[in-house]
Design a protein around this motif. Structure first.
Motif, PDB file in Angstrom:
ATOM      1  N   GLU A   1       0.822  -1.048  -0.314  1.00  0.00           N
ATOM      2  CA  GLU A   1      -0.069  -0.219  -0.130  1.00  0.00           C
ATOM      3  C   GLU A   1       0.676   1.506   0.009  1.00  0.00           C
ATOM      4  O   GLU A   1       0.730   2.024   0.846  1.00  0.00           O
ATOM      5  CB  GLU A   1      -1.022  -0.136   1.199  1.00  0.00           C
ATOM      6  N   TYR A   2       1.916   1.413  -0.993  1.00  0.00           N
ATOM      7  CA  TYR A   2       2.898   2.399  -0.996  1.00  0.00           C
ATOM      8  C   TYR A   2       2.320   3.558  -1.463  1.00  0.00           C
ATOM      9  O   TYR A   2       1.564   3.491  -2.506  1.00  0.00           O
ATOM     10  CB  TYR A   2       3.831   1.847  -1.948  1.00  0.00           C
ATOM     11  N   SER A   3       2.316   4.661  -0.944  1.00  0.00           N
ATOM     12  CA  SER A   3       1.439   6.122  -1.287  1.00  0.00           C
ATOM     13  C   SER A   3       2.266   6.555  -2.301  1.00  0.00           C
ATOM     14  O   SER A   3       3.501   6.807  -2.459  1.00  0.00           O
ATOM     15  CB  SER A   3       1.317   6.970  -0.012  1.00  0.00           C
ATOM     16  N   THR A   4       1.573   7.058  -3.345  1.00  0.00           N
ATOM     17  CA  THR A   4       2.248   7.858  -4.509  1.00  0.00           C
ATOM     18  C   THR A   4       2.312   9.477  -4.077  1.00  0.00           C
ATOM     19  O   THR A   4       2.577  10.171  -5.402  1.00  0.00           O
ATOM     20  CB  THR A   4       1.620   7.580  -5.677  1.00  0.00           C
ATOM     21  N   GLY A   5       1.599   9.799  -3.047  1.00  0.00           N
ATOM     22  CA  GLY A   5       1.782  11.144  -2.635  1.00  0.00           C
ATOM     23  C   GLY A   5       0.364  11.890  -2.989  1.00  0.00           C
ATOM     24  O   GLY A   5      -0.472  11.487  -3.623  1.00  0.00           O
ATOM     25  N   PRO A   6       0.199  13.143  -2.547  1.00  0.00           N
ATOM     26  CA  PRO A   6      -0.944  13.848  -2.641  1.00  0.00           C
ATOM     27  C   PRO A   6      -1.369  14.150  -4.033  1.00  0.00           C
ATOM     28  O   PRO A   6      -2.410  14.149  -4.367  1.00  0.00           O
ATOM     29  CB  PRO A   6      -0.761  15.218  -1.878  1.00  0.00           C
ATOM     30  N   VAL A   7      -0.289  14.326  -5.115  1.00  0.00           N
ATOM     31  CA  VAL A   7      -0.697  14.713  -6.628  1.00  0.00           C
ATOM     32  C   VAL A   7      -1.252  13.678  -7.148  1.00  0.00           C
ATOM     33  O   VAL A   7      -2.209  13.557  -7.521  1.00  0.00           O
ATOM     34  CB  VAL A   7       0.675  15.300  -7.158  1.00  0.00           C
ATOM     35  N   HIS A   8      -0.742  12.482  -7.080  1.00  0.00           N
ATOM     36  CA  HIS A   8      -1.210  11.396  -7.783  1.00  0.00           C
ATOM     37  C   HIS A   8      -2.367  10.719  -6.794  1.00  0.00           C
ATOM     38  O   HIS A   8      -3.173  10.114  -7.385  1.00  0.00           O
ATOM     39  CB  HIS A   8      -0.233  10.219  -7.776  1.00  0.00           C
ATOM     40  N   GLY A   9      -2.245  10.724  -5.767  1.00  0.00           N
ATOM     41  CA  GLY A   9      -3.396  10.264  -4.906  1.00  0.00           C
ATOM     42  C   GLY A   9      -3.742   8.773  -4.941  1.00  0.00           C
ATOM     43  O   GLY A   9      -4.777   8.480  -4.843  1.00  0.00           O
TER      44      GLY A   9
END
Length: 346
Positions: free
Chosen positions: A98-106
Motif C-alpha cells: 500500500e505504498y503511497s504515491t503522494g498527494p498529487v497522484h493520490g
C-alpha cells in the motif's frame, strides 16, 4: 538423468501450486500436499476460465475427491498471502505494501518489489475480473519510472546499497493477479511496450493456492544479441572463441524455444531467461565452456562430474542451484531435459 521430477498432467502447464496455512498467513508455506492428481491444461484459452480439475486421492480405498476451486473472500486475502511469500511465489523480493504515491497522484500501489534480476516490480491485485487492473497498474508503473530515486532509497533501506545500485531500470515489470482476465486484457498487454504478467489465482480447498500465468509479454524493447568477441592470438584460440559464440547462440535458441512467454533479460554478468520467475541464467563464455545455472533441484538430478554440479550455497552470477557446463553442441543436446525441467518448475 532426472529422478522423480513431478509435474502436472500437461507439462506445458503454467500453474504453480503452493500450500499455505489458511489461518496464519505470516508463516512460511508448508510443503505441497501429496496425493493430488491434476487433470486438464491450465493454459486455458484467452479470456476463458481454466480447465484445471484437482483431485485428492485416497490411498486406502483408491478413491478420489475433487478439490473445488474458489475465489478469495476479499482482495486483501490474496494480497496478504502473496506479500508474505512473494519471493517463493513470484521470484520477487517484497519491499512495501500500500505504498503511497503522494498527494498529487493520490494513489496507493498494492505491492512494490524487486525481482531476481533487479527489475522494479509493481503488483496489483483484484478479487475477480476487473477491466481496470491493467490500466491502474500501468498508471503506477509510470509513476515509479518518474520517481526512480525514491524507489532506490526504498531498496537501499530494505536490501542495502548494493541492491540499490543494481536496479534494472530498463526492464520494470507489472504483475496483475486477479480471479480472471478477458481476451481483451490479453490482447492489450501484447500491444503495450511494458513488461506485463497476467496471473490468475484460485484457492483449492483450505490449503492450496494455484497461480496460472495467462499472459507474459516482454514489451517492445530491443532484443539482446549474441555477439562474438574479437580475439587476439593463435588461430586455434580464435576458432574456439567462435565455437563458444555459436554454442551460446544455440543455447539461446533452445531456451527461448521451450514455450510461450519466455523473456530474456540482459545483465552485465549474465543473461536470464524468465517466465514469471527465472528458470535459466547463462554466463558469458569462458575459455573452454559455457556455464548455465538452472532452477532444477540438484538433489533430483544424477550429477555427472564435468557436466553438472550442485552449487547450493556457493556464490555465482545469476540464479539457480544447478550448474550445467557446456563445451559442445552435444552437451546442449544432453542438457535439454534439464532445461525443460527448470522451465516447467518456474
Amino acid at each position: 538423468m532426472i529422478r522423480g521430477i513431478a509435474g502436472l498432467a500437461n507439462r506445458r502447464s503454467r500453474a504453480m501450486l503452493r500450500r499455505f496455512e489458511a489461518t496464519k498467513r505470516a508463516k512460511p508455506p508448508a510443503e505441497i500436499i501429496q496425493h493430488l492428481i491434476c487433470v486438464g491444461d491450465l493454459r486455458a484459452e484467452e479470456g476463458k476460465a481454466s480447465g484445471l480439475k484437482l483431485f485428492r486421492t485416497n490411498t486406502t480405498n483408491s478413491g478420489v475427491t475433487e478439490v473445488a476451486p474458489r475465489l478469495a473472500e476479499a482482495e486483501a486475502d490474496v494480497q496478504g498471502l502473496v506479500e508474505a511469500h512473494m519471493e517463493d511465489m513470484l521470484g520477487v523480493r517484497f519491499l512495501a505494501s500500500e505504498y503511497s504515491t503522494g498527494p498529487v497522484h493520490g494513489g496507493r500501489i498494492d505491492s512494490l518489489g524487486i525481482d531476481e534480476n533487479g527489475a522494479p516490480v509493481v503488483v496489483e491485485y483484484k478479487r475477480g475480473v476487473d477491466a481496470g487492473v491493467i490500466h491502474q497498474g500501468l498508471f503506477y508503473l509510470a509513476w515509479l519510472m518518474d520517481h526512480r530515486s525514491e524507489f532506490e532509497r526504498l531498496v537501499r533501506d530494505r536490501l542495502g546499497p548494493t541492491a540499490a545500485a543494481q536496479v534494472l531500470w530498463s526492464g520494470p515489470r507489472l504483475i496483475c493477479i486477479a480471479g480472471g482476465f478477458t481476451r481483451y486484457d490479453v490482447h492489450a498487454v501484447r500491444e503495450h511496450r511494458r513488461r506485463i504478467d497476467l496471473v490468475r489465482y484460485r484457492y483449492f480447498g483450505s490449503d492450496l493456492l494455484g497461480l496460472e500465468t495467462v499472459a507474459s509479454v516482454a514489451g517492445r524493447t530491443p532484443a539482446a544479441r549474441i555477439t562474438r568477441r574479437p580475439t587476439v592470438g593463435a588461430t586455434a584460440g580464435g576458432d574456439r572463441c567462435v565455437e563458444l559464440s555459436e554454442l551460446a547462440a544455440a543455447v539461446d535458441e533452445v531456451l527461448l524455444g521451450l514455450g510461450d512467454g519466455v523473456n530474456r533479460i540482459q545483465r552485465k554478468q549474465y543473461r536470464a531467461y524468465q517466465r514469471l520467475r527465472n528458470f535459466a541464467c547463462v554466463c558469458p563464455p569462458q575459455k573452454s565452456k559455457l556455464l548455465v545455472y538452472l532452477k532444477a533441484d540438484p538433489k533430483q538430478v544424477d550429477l555427472v562430474p564435468g557436466f553438472t554440479r550442485d552449487v547450493t550455497g556457493l556464490g555465482h552470477h545469476g540464479t539457480g542451484d544447478l550448474e550445467v557446463q557446456l563445451r559442445t553442441l552435444g552437451d546442449v543436446e544432453r542438457a535439454q531435459e534439464l532445461f525443460r525441467a527448470s522451465y516447467v518448475a518456474s
